[in-house]
Design an enzyme around this catalytic site. Structure first.
Site, PDB file in Angstrom:
ATOM      1  CD  GLU A  49      -9.705   7.255   6.186  1.00  0.00           C
ATOM      2  OE1 GLU A  49      -9.033   6.748   5.380  1.00  0.00           O
ATOM      3  OE2 GLU A  49      -9.677   8.267   6.623  1.00  0.00           O
ATOM      4  CG  ASP A 209      -3.002   4.706   1.041  1.00  0.00           C
ATOM      5  OD1 ASP A 209      -4.054   5.454   1.454  1.00  0.00           O
ATOM      6  OD2 ASP A 209      -2.986   3.569   1.761  1.00  0.00           O
TER       7      ASP A 209
END
Length: 423
Positions: A49, A209
Site C-alpha cells: 500500500e 489500480d
C-alpha cells in the site's frame, strides 16, 4: 461482545444480466443498438500500500465487481456519455476540445481517458479526428470503498474507445493482438488511464489500480514491480486450501483528491531527496535512513514504505513456495497484520472504522487483517478459514453495532477476470 448483529452481504453480480441491462439501457438512452459491451474490474490490493509511486512491489488481484460500458461508434468527433449512477446527467464534449480543468464529476474520468489517449501518442492508440462515441456506463464497483472504482471506469472506457475506433483509424491491432490478448498494449493503456487520473481528475496516484484492472488474470494475483511496471502472474487459489478473503466495506467514504494522498507522496519524495536516493525503494539500511532524516514524520513515512516493500516481497515468495498452509499461512497472516499496523501508526492513513473492523476480525479468528486502498475509510480485508467467514463477519458487524455505526457490507472475494470485451 454480542454476536447477534446481522452481517450484510453484498451480492455478487450476474455478468450475463449486467451485460443485458447495459445494452438495454443504451437503447433506451440513445435509441439504437450498441456496437459492443466492455467491462473492467475493481482491484483489491493484498499487500504493497502506497508503494506504486515509490518503485516498490505491489500484489493486487481483480475483484468480481466490474464497471460495464456499452458503446457505439460516432463519426463526428463527439463523445457522449450517460451513467446509470447519475440519471439525467448526460454529458457531451468534442474530443479535440477536451482540456484539463474544464470538466467536473464522473465525466472527468471518461473524457479524461479520451484526452489521454491522444496525449500518449502512437497511431494505434490516438483517436482519429472524426472518431466519436456514445457510451452508457453502469458501475458495480462500490464507490468510495477503496476498491478502485475510478480505475475500473477508466479502463473499461479505454478499451471501449480503442476498439470502437478501429474502423476509422489507419492502424489498429490485429484480431490476434487485441487489448484482450496483448499484455504490452494493456500496459500502454494502463499508462493512458494513469495520465487521465493524474492530470484530468487531479488524483496523483501511481499505476497500481489501472495496471491491476487491465493486466491481472483470473485466479491469480499480480506481482507488480513498480520500478519498471513489469508484472508476472502468481497463482492465488485460496479455495483449494479452505481459505477465503473477506472484504469489509466500512461504509466510511474516502477520497484520493482531498490532499491526504498527495501529502504522503510529498513526504516520501522529500525523504528520498534528503537521503540522496531516486526512490525510497533504493534505501538499503532502514535504521540508518530514519536516523539521517532527523524528522519523526518523515522517518515514520519512510519506515512504512521500506517495511511494506519487504512485506510484499515476502508474501510473493510465500505464494511462489506453495499453498498457504501451516507455517506459510501463519507468516502470511502476520504480514497482513504488520501492514495494517504500519499504515495506522507510521503512515497515518487508517481511521477508527478500519481499525475496529481489523481488530474485530483478528479477535474472531482471522489469520490476518489489514486496511486496503487509500485509507481514511474504504475497505479492509481479512484472511479467514472458509468455515469461519460468517462468524468473523458477524463479529465485525457486532463491533459496529455497539458503536452505533452504519453496518458494514461484506464481500466474499475471489480473483476475477481482467478488463475486456464481453459480447
Amino acid at each position: 461482545m454480542s454476536m447477534t448483529a446481522t452481517a450484510q452481504w453484498a451480492a455478487l453480480p450476474d455478468h450475463s444480466a449486467e451485460i443485458a441491462r447495459v445494452r438495454e439501457e443504451f437503447i433506451t438512452a440513445y435509441g439504437y443498438e450498441p456496437d459492443g459491451v466492455w467491462s473492467a474490474p475493481g482491484r483489491l490490493n493484498l499487500l504493497g500500500e502506497y508503494i506504486d509511486f515509490l518503485g516498490g512491489s505491489c500484489l493486487p488481484m481483480p475483484l468480481p465487481y466490474r464497471t460495464y460500458v456499452a458503446g457505439a461508434l460516432r463519426r463526428d468527433g463527439v463523445l457522449r456519455a450517460s451513467s446509470l449512477q447519475m440519471p439525467g446527467d448526460e454529458r457531451t464534449v468534442v474530443i479535440r476540445d477536451i482540456q484539463p480543468g474544464h470538466l467536473k464529476g464522473w465525466f472527468t474520468y471518461v473524457a479524461g481517458v479520451a484526452w489521454a489517449m491522444n496525449q500518449e501518442g502512437g497511431r494505434d492508440i490516438m483517436l482519429p479526428d472524426e472518431f466519436g462515441a456514445d457510451l452508457l456506463i453502469n458501475s458495480r464497483v462500490p464507490v468510495g470503498g477503496g476498491l478502485s472504482s475510478s480505475a475500473a471506469l477508466e479502463c473499461s472506457t479505454a478499451l471501449a474507445l480503442l476498439e470502437l475506433s478501429c474502423p476509422v483509424r489507419d492502424e489498429c491491432p490485429e484480431a490476434d493482438a487485441t487489448p484482450a490478448d496483448s499484455d504490452a498494449l494493456r500496459a500502454r493503456l494502463a499508462q493512458v488511464c494513469i495520465t487521465a487520473e493524474n492530470k484530468m481528475a487531479g488524483a496523483h496516484t501511481g499505476g497500481l489500480d489501472q495496471t491491476a484492472s487491465l493486466r491481472c488474470r483470473q485466479g491469480h494475483a499480480l506481482a507488480l514491480d513498480c520500478r519498471d511496471m513489469s508484472a508476472r502472474q502468481v497463482p492465488f487459489d485460496l479455495s483449494a486450501v479452505g481459505l477465503e478473503l473477506l472484504v469489509i466495506d466500512t461504509r466510511a467514504k474516502h477520497s484520493l483528491a482531498d490532499g491526504q494522498y498527495g501529502s504522503r507522496r510529498a513526504d516520501c519524495e522529500e525523504s528520498a531527496r534528503i537521503l540522496g536516493v531516486g526512490q525510497l525503494v533504493d534505501v538499503e539500511d532502514l535504521d540508518e535512513a530514519t536516523a539521517a532524516l532527523g524528522n519523526e514524520r518523515l522517518a515514520a513515512r519512510t519506515r512504512h514504505v521500506v517495511s511494506e516493500i519487504a512485506r510484499t516481497r515476502a508474501f510473493i515468495e510465500l505464494l511462489d513456495e506453495g499453498p498457504l498452509e501451516g507455517v506459510r499461512l501463519a507468516v502470511a497472516g502476520a504480514l497482513l497484520n504488520d501492514s495494517h499496523d504500519s499504515l495506522r501508526d507510521d503512515y497515518e492513513v487508517s481511521c477508527e472504522e478500519l481499525d475496529v473492523a481489523v481488530e474485530a476480525a483478528r479477535a474472531a479468528g482471522a489469520h490476518g487483517a489489514r486496511m486496503t486502498g487509500g485509507g481514511f475509510g474504504g475497505s479492509a480485508i481479512a484472511l479467514v478459514d472458509a468455515h469461519a467467514v460468517e462468524g468473523v463477519a458477524r463479529a465485525v458487524a457486532a463491533a459496529y453495532a455497539e458503536r452505533g455505526w452504519e453496518p458494514p457490507h461484506f464481500i466474499r472475494s475471489l480473483p476475477g477476470a481482467p478488463a475486456g470485451r464481453l459480447d
